[in-house]
Design a protein around this motif. Structure first.
Motif, PDB file in Angstrom:
ATOM      1  N   ALA A  92       0.834  -1.208   0.000  1.00  0.00           N
ATOM      2  CA  ALA A  92       0.000   0.000   0.000  1.00  0.00           C
ATOM      3  C   ALA A  92       0.866   1.254   0.000  1.00  0.00           C
ATOM      4  N   LEU A  93       1.923   1.240   0.801  1.00  0.00           N
ATOM      5  CA  LEU A  93       2.825   2.385   0.854  1.00  0.00           C
ATOM      6  C   LEU A  93       3.473   2.630  -0.504  1.00  0.00           C
ATOM      7  N   ARG A  94       3.980   1.575  -1.125  1.00  0.00           N
ATOM      8  CA  ARG A  94       4.614   1.702  -2.432  1.00  0.00           C
ATOM      9  C   ARG A  94       3.628   2.214  -3.482  1.00  0.00           C
ATOM     10  N   LYS A  95       2.392   1.714  -3.424  1.00  0.00           N
ATOM     11  CA  LYS A  95       1.383   2.106  -4.416  1.00  0.00           C
ATOM     12  C   LYS A  95       1.019   3.581  -4.304  1.00  0.00           C
ATOM     13  N   HIS A  96       0.823   4.061  -3.089  1.00  0.00           N
ATOM     14  CA  HIS A  96       0.332   5.421  -2.881  1.00  0.00           C
ATOM     15  C   HIS A  96       1.426   6.465  -2.740  1.00  0.00           C
ATOM     16  N   LEU A  97       2.576   6.085  -2.174  1.00  0.00           N
ATOM     17  CA  LEU A  97       3.595   7.078  -1.862  1.00  0.00           C
ATOM     18  C   LEU A  97       4.977   6.758  -2.423  1.00  0.00           C
ATOM     19  N   GLY A  98       5.129   5.609  -3.050  1.00  0.00           N
ATOM     20  CA  GLY A  98       6.402   5.288  -3.680  1.00  0.00           C
ATOM     21  C   GLY A  98       7.479   4.897  -2.688  1.00  0.00           C
ATOM     22  N   THR A  99       8.703   5.307  -2.958  1.00  0.00           N
ATOM     23  CA  THR A  99       9.845   4.932  -2.126  1.00  0.00           C
ATOM     24  C   THR A  99      10.324   6.122  -1.309  1.00  0.00           C
ATOM     25  N   ILE A 100      11.099   5.835  -0.293  1.00  0.00           N
ATOM     26  CA  ILE A 100      11.571   6.866   0.630  1.00  0.00           C
ATOM     27  C   ILE A 100      12.486   7.855  -0.079  1.00  0.00           C
ATOM     28  N   GLU A 101      12.369   9.129   0.305  1.00  0.00           N
ATOM     29  CA  GLU A 101      13.173  10.205  -0.251  1.00  0.00           C
ATOM     30  C   GLU A 101      13.789  11.012   0.885  1.00  0.00           C
ATOM     31  N   GLY A 102      14.539  12.060   0.523  1.00  0.00           N
ATOM     32  CA  GLY A 102      15.102  12.953   1.527  1.00  0.00           C
ATOM     33  C   GLY A 102      16.613  12.997   1.503  1.00  0.00           C
ATOM     34  N   ASP A 103      17.174  13.938   2.263  1.00  0.00           N
ATOM     35  CA  ASP A 103      18.610  14.145   2.299  1.00  0.00           C
ATOM     36  C   ASP A 103      19.334  12.987   2.973  1.00  0.00           C
ATOM     37  N   GLN A 104      20.575  12.780   2.532  1.00  0.00           N
ATOM     38  CA  GLN A 104      21.426  11.735   3.091  1.00  0.00           C
ATOM     39  C   GLN A 104      22.836  12.259   3.295  1.00  0.00           C
ATOM     40  N   LEU A 105      23.540  11.687   4.259  1.00  0.00           N
ATOM     41  CA  LEU A 105      24.968  11.939   4.402  1.00  0.00           C
ATOM     42  C   LEU A 105      25.707  11.247   3.256  1.00  0.00           C
ATOM     43  N   LYS A 106      26.891  11.728   2.945  1.00  0.00           N
ATOM     44  CA  LYS A 106      27.682  11.109   1.882  1.00  0.00           C
ATOM     45  C   LYS A 106      28.342   9.816   2.344  1.00  0.00           C
ATOM     46  N   THR A 107      28.511   9.681   3.648  1.00  0.00           N
ATOM     47  CA  THR A 107      29.124   8.475   4.194  1.00  0.00           C
ATOM     48  C   THR A 107      28.377   8.061   5.454  1.00  0.00           C
ATOM     49  N   ALA A 108      28.833   7.013   6.105  1.00  0.00           N
ATOM     50  CA  ALA A 108      28.159   6.538   7.323  1.00  0.00           C
ATOM     51  C   ALA A 108      28.252   7.586   8.428  1.00  0.00           C
ATOM     52  N   PRO A 109      27.188   7.745   9.232  1.00  0.00           N
ATOM     53  CA  PRO A 109      27.278   8.675  10.362  1.00  0.00           C
ATOM     54  C   PRO A 109      28.321   8.186  11.365  1.00  0.00           C
ATOM     55  N   ARG A 110      28.889   9.116  12.095  1.00  0.00           N
ATOM     56  CA  ARG A 110      29.946   8.780  13.047  1.00  0.00           C
ATOM     57  C   ARG A 110      29.474   7.717  14.045  1.00  0.00           C
ATOM     58  N   GLY A 111      30.289   6.669  14.213  1.00  0.00           N
ATOM     59  CA  GLY A 111      29.984   5.611  15.168  1.00  0.00           C
ATOM     60  C   GLY A 111      29.187   4.465  14.586  1.00  0.00           C
ATOM     61  N   PHE A 112      28.836   4.541  13.285  1.00  0.00           N
ATOM     62  CA  PHE A 112      28.056   3.479  12.654  1.00  0.00           C
ATOM     63  C   PHE A 112      28.894   2.821  11.549  1.00  0.00           C
ATOM     64  N   PRO A 113      28.762   1.501  11.390  1.00  0.00           N
ATOM     65  CA  PRO A 113      29.594   0.783  10.415  1.00  0.00           C
ATOM     66  C   PRO A 113      29.255   1.127   8.969  1.00  0.00           C
ATOM     67  N   LYS A 114      30.287   1.322   8.165  1.00  0.00           N
ATOM     68  CA  LYS A 114      30.095   1.668   6.761  1.00  0.00           C
ATOM     69  C   LYS A 114      29.572   0.498   5.937  1.00  0.00           C
ATOM     70  N   ASP A 115      29.793  -0.725   6.442  1.00  0.00           N
ATOM     71  CA  ASP A 115      29.393  -1.907   5.686  1.00  0.00           C
ATOM     72  C   ASP A 115      28.091  -2.529   6.181  1.00  0.00           C
ATOM     73  N   HIS A 116      27.314  -1.767   6.943  1.00  0.00           N
ATOM     74  CA  HIS A 116      26.040  -2.294   7.462  1.00  0.00           C
ATOM     75  C   HIS A 116      25.079  -2.567   6.312  1.00  0.00           C
ATOM     76  N   ALA A 117      24.253  -3.591   6.458  1.00  0.00           N
ATOM     77  CA  ALA A 117      23.316  -3.989   5.400  1.00  0.00           C
ATOM     78  C   ALA A 117      22.323  -2.880   5.051  1.00  0.00           C
ATOM     79  N   ALA A 118      22.023  -2.011   6.007  1.00  0.00           N
ATOM     80  CA  ALA A 118      21.064  -0.922   5.776  1.00  0.00           C
ATOM     81  C   ALA A 118      21.770   0.433   5.805  1.00  0.00           C
ATOM     82  N   ILE A 119      22.978   0.499   5.239  1.00  0.00           N
ATOM     83  CA  ILE A 119      23.742   1.741   5.283  1.00  0.00           C
ATOM     84  C   ILE A 119      23.006   2.889   4.600  1.00  0.00           C
ATOM     85  N   ASP A 120      22.232   2.594   3.556  1.00  0.00           N
ATOM     86  CA  ASP A 120      21.475   3.661   2.888  1.00  0.00           C
ATOM     87  C   ASP A 120      20.468   4.312   3.829  1.00  0.00           C
ATOM     88  N   LEU A 121      19.869   3.516   4.707  1.00  0.00           N
ATOM     89  CA  LEU A 121      18.952   4.068   5.699  1.00  0.00           C
ATOM     90  C   LEU A 121      19.708   4.798   6.808  1.00  0.00           C
TER      91      LEU A 121
END
Length: 230
Positions: free
Chosen positions: A148-177
């Motif tokens: 339902a979310l995909r049908k009505h509102l599509g995929t998540i948008e918004g600003d992102q950091l260029k790299t992993a936030p401080r203290g978080f692993p760069k190779d995490h499976a959900a690094i994009d989030l």
């Protein structure tokens, strides 16, 4: 309860289109009655939307009048801006602090859209969100892939950091989030869709599809990392 029979009028879009072409004070003052009629129409639409939203959510914004932004641009530090916004924009806030997230609509000829999510999370909230993603990204992935979310509102948008936030692993499976600083969803509408009699119902139905994510975010942001109430 009887559904309020309200729609956005063609004259409202026509006023905005004309304002976009003649965006100066003299023109605006000469067409003040058209503006007032369009404003009342948008207030009625927002009232109808709030009425519908309150059937399945708790909206803090009390009225359509309270939801609408001013049409006047702030020119104090931006003299190049036109004096008026050639659109009607409005926001609906949920009851805080228990319910997090918010809703927004923008009506402009040829460029109308709705949006919802988290535009500017506070630093503490953003860190808490990231910790939840770090340890429970499977839940996030399931919610974001909701049909339902995909049908009505599509995929998540918004600003992102260029790299992993401080203290978080760069190779995490959900690094994009983890790199996100905004968690937004947006859907555009044609003028024909905006002018349809059931547009308030359409917007309400679209907003309703983000509730599973909002419910999860609200739980995350009102409890500590052990699930205890804050």
């Amino acid at each position: 309860m009887t559904t309020t029979p309200i729609r956005i009028a063609p004259t409202t879009l026509k006023f905005l289109a004309d304002l976009d072409k003649h965006n100066d004070r003299d023109w605006f003052l000469a067409h003040k009655e058209r503006y007032q009629a369009a404003l009342e129409n948008m207030r009625d639409f927002a009232d109808a939307l709030i009425e519908r939203m309150n059937r399945h959510d708790r909206i803090e914004t009390a009225s359509g009048k309270a939801s609408l932004q001013r049409i006047y641009n702030d020119q104090r530090f931006h003299k190049e801006r036109p004096p008026y916004k050639a659109r009607f924009g409005g926001g609906l806030a949920r009851v805080k602090p228990a319910l997090r997230g918010g809703y927004y609509f923008s009506i402009k000829p040829g460029a109308s859209f709705i949006a919802c999510g988290f535009f500017a999370p506070e630093a503490a909230d953003l860190k808490r969100i990231r910790m939840d993603i770090l340890y429970d990204h499977e839940t996030w992935e399931r919610l974001l892939k909701g049909k339902a979310l995909r049908k009505h509102l599509g995929t998540i948008e918004g600003d992102q950091l260029k790299t992993a936030p401080r203290g978080f692993p760069k190779d995490h499976a959900a690094i994009d989030l983890l790199r996100r600083t905004q968690f937004l969803f947006r859907h555009s509408f044609t003028d024909k869709e905006v002018l349809a009699p059931g547009f308030a119902d359409t917007v309400n139905a679209s907003f309703k599809t983000i509730r599973p994510l909002f419910d999860h975010m609200s739980e995350v942001l009102t409890t500590d990392e052990n699930g205890n109430p804050l």
